[in-house]
Design an enzyme around this catalytic site. Structure first.
Site, mmCIF file in Angstrom:
data_model
loop_
_atom_site.group_PDB
_atom_site.id
_atom_site.type_symbol
_atom_site.label_atom_id
_atom_site.label_comp_id
_atom_site.label_asym_id
_atom_site.label_seq_id
_atom_site.Cartn_x
_atom_site.Cartn_y
_atom_site.Cartn_z
ATOM 1 N N LEU A 15 5.218 0.255 -4.816
ATOM 2 C CA LEU A 15 6.414 0.971 -5.247
ATOM 3 C C LEU A 15 6.478 2.377 -4.655
ATOM 4 O O LEU A 15 7.557 2.906 -4.428
ATOM 5 C CB LEU A 15 6.454 1.058 -6.782
ATOM 6 C CG LEU A 15 6.648 -0.267 -7.530
ATOM 7 C CD1 LEU A 15 6.528 -0.041 -9.027
ATOM 8 C CD2 LEU A 15 7.997 -0.887 -7.187
ATOM 9 N N GLY A 16 5.326 2.976 -4.413
ATOM 10 C CA GLY A 16 5.323 4.319 -3.858
ATOM 11 C C GLY A 16 3.919 4.861 -3.740
ATOM 12 O O GLY A 16 3.000 4.411 -4.432
ATOM 13 N N GLY A 18 1.823 8.719 -3.261
ATOM 14 C CA GLY A 18 1.909 10.173 -3.255
ATOM 15 C C GLY A 18 0.540 10.789 -3.304
ATOM 16 O O GLY A 18 -0.483 10.105 -3.174
ATOM 17 N N GLY A 21 -1.821 9.276 -6.010
ATOM 18 C CA GLY A 21 -2.224 7.884 -5.998
ATOM 19 C C GLY A 21 -1.122 6.965 -5.506
ATOM 20 O O GLY A 21 -0.074 7.413 -5.037
ATOM 21 N N THR A 22 -1.368 5.668 -5.640
ATOM 22 C CA THR A 22 -0.430 4.632 -5.204
ATOM 23 C C THR A 22 0.029 3.823 -6.412
ATOM 24 O O THR A 22 -0.788 3.440 -7.259
ATOM 25 C CB THR A 22 -1.086 3.693 -4.171
ATOM 26 O OG1 THR A 22 -1.497 4.463 -3.047
ATOM 27 C CG2 THR A 22 -0.109 2.617 -3.711
ATOM 28 N N VAL A 23 1.338 3.562 -6.484
ATOM 29 C CA VAL A 23 1.908 2.785 -7.571
ATOM 30 C C VAL A 23 2.305 1.417 -7.033
ATOM 31 O O VAL A 23 2.993 1.308 -6.012
ATOM 32 C CB VAL A 23 3.139 3.482 -8.194
ATOM 33 C CG1 VAL A 23 3.676 2.661 -9.367
ATOM 34 C CG2 VAL A 23 2.772 4.884 -8.662
ATOM 35 N N ASP A 114 3.844 18.333 -12.297
ATOM 36 C CA ASP A 114 4.569 17.714 -11.181
ATOM 37 C C ASP A 114 5.984 17.333 -11.618
ATOM 38 O O ASP A 114 6.433 16.208 -11.417
ATOM 39 C CB ASP A 114 3.811 16.491 -10.675
ATOM 40 C CG ASP A 114 4.263 16.045 -9.284
ATOM 41 O OD1 ASP A 114 4.955 16.827 -8.608
ATOM 42 O OD2 ASP A 114 3.936 14.915 -8.883
#
Length: 265
Positions: A15-16, A18, A21-23, A114
Site C-alpha cells: 500500500l505504501g 515511507g 516502514g512499509t504498509v 508525523d
C-alpha cells in the site's frame, strides 16, 4: 524481497512505503487489514473513533516490529484534495476529526510526530482517521519524523518537542487542505523550506484561496507561531477556531468502529 505472509497474515500488495516502514494490504481468515512492518518499535495501541485501530502487534525474526491495523479503502485526505474533492467545509471537518485524535493522544503524553494529510485516512462513513503513530511515546530526541513541509521549527532544530509540535503540523495541514499547497511551497529547495519554517512569517491562506474568510488567516498565523507558547494550547482549540472562522457546524464524534478481524486462534 517482500514477505509472503507474516504470522498468518497473507500479504496481497504494497500500500505504501515511507521512512517509518512499509504498509501492506493483507488478509487474515478473509478479513482485509493494513499490516505495517516498522523501522522502529510498535506504538502503544489506542482506541478512539478517529485513530486507526491496531488489532495485533508482533516481531519478526530479524527484530523488526509489525502491526496489523484497520484497513480503510477510502484513501486519504491528500489524495482527495488532489482529486478535487476537498471543499473548505470538508477540510475543516477533517481537521476537527484529527484534532480529536491528537488531543486523546496528547492527554496520554504521546506526540504523533508525523501529522500531515496523507496520514488522515477516510472511512466510508466520512470520518477522518489518524494513522501512523510511530513511536510510543515520541521522545523528542531530535529525530524529525514528519516531512519538512509540515514540520515545526523545534522539530527542524532537532530539539525537544511536545504536543504543540503536532498543533503546528495540524495548522500546516489545514493550510494544505484549504489552498491545495503546503505552507512555504514556493521556498524552493528542501533547505529553503526548512529556513522558511524557522524564520519566515506564515503565508496567508486567503492569498491562494481568496474565497476564504479573512479570519482563517488569523487561525493559520496562530497555529504556525514560531514560539510553541504562542500557538493554540491544543489541537482541539485550533479546530474550533477554524470552524468558527468558516462558520460551519462540526459533526459529533462517531461511534467506535464495529468491524473487527476474527479473533486469533
Amino acid at each position: 524481497m517482500d514477505p509472503v505472509s507474516i504470522d498468518g497474515y497473507v500479504i496481497e500488495s504494497v500500500l505504501g512505503t515511507g521512512s517509518t516502514g512499509t504498509v501492506y494490504l493483507a488478509r487474515h481468515e478473509g478479513v482485509p487489514v493494513a499490516l505495517k512492518v516498522l523501522t522502529a518499535e510498535c506504538p502503544a495501541p489506542m482506541r478512539h473513533p478517529h485513530i486507526a485501530q491496531v488489532y495485533e502487534t508482533g516481531q519478526l525474526s530479524d527484530g523488526k516490529h509489525w502491526l496489523a491495523m484497520q484497513y480503510l479503502p477510502g484513501g486519504d485526505a491528500d489524495s482527495e484534495l488532489r482529486a478535487g474533492r476537498m471543499s473548505p467545509e470538508r477540510a475543516v471537518q477533517i481537521i476537527a476529526d484529527v484534532a480529536a485524535a491528537l488531543d486523546f493522544a496528547h492527554d496520554r503524553d504521546i506526540v504523533h510526530g508525523d501529522v500531515k494529510p496523507s496520514n488522515f485516512l477516510l472511512a466510508e462513513d466520512g470520518r477522518a482517521v489518524l494513522t501512523d503513530f510511530c513511536t510510543s511515546p515520541f521522545q523528542g530526541d531530535g529525530m524529525v519524523l514528519t516531512s519538512a513541509a509540515f514540520a515545526s521549527p523545534e522539530m527542524l532544530r532537532g530539539g525537544p518537542v511536545d504536543a504543540r509540535a503536532d498543533v503546528y503540523s495540524l495548522g500546516c495541514s489545514l493550510f494544505r487542505l484549504l489552498t491545495g499547497k503546503p505552507p512555504f511551497f514556493d521556498a524552493g529547495s528542501k533547505d529553503e523550506v526548512v529556513q522558511a519554517h524557522l524564520h519566515h512569517e506564515p503565508p496567508r491562506p486567503t492569498q491562494f484561496a481568496p474565497w476564504l474568510p479573512s479570519a482563517m488567516d488569523d487561525v493559520v498565523a496562530t497555529a504556525l507561531r514560531k514560539d510553541p507558547g504562542g500557538r493554540y494550547p491544543s489541537a482541539g482549540e485550533l479546530a474550533r477556531a477554524a470552524t468558527a472562522a468558516l462558520h460551519v457546524k462540526v459533526q459529533p464524534a462517531h461511534a467506535f468502529p464495529r468491524t473487527h478481524p476474527p479473533p486469533r486462534q
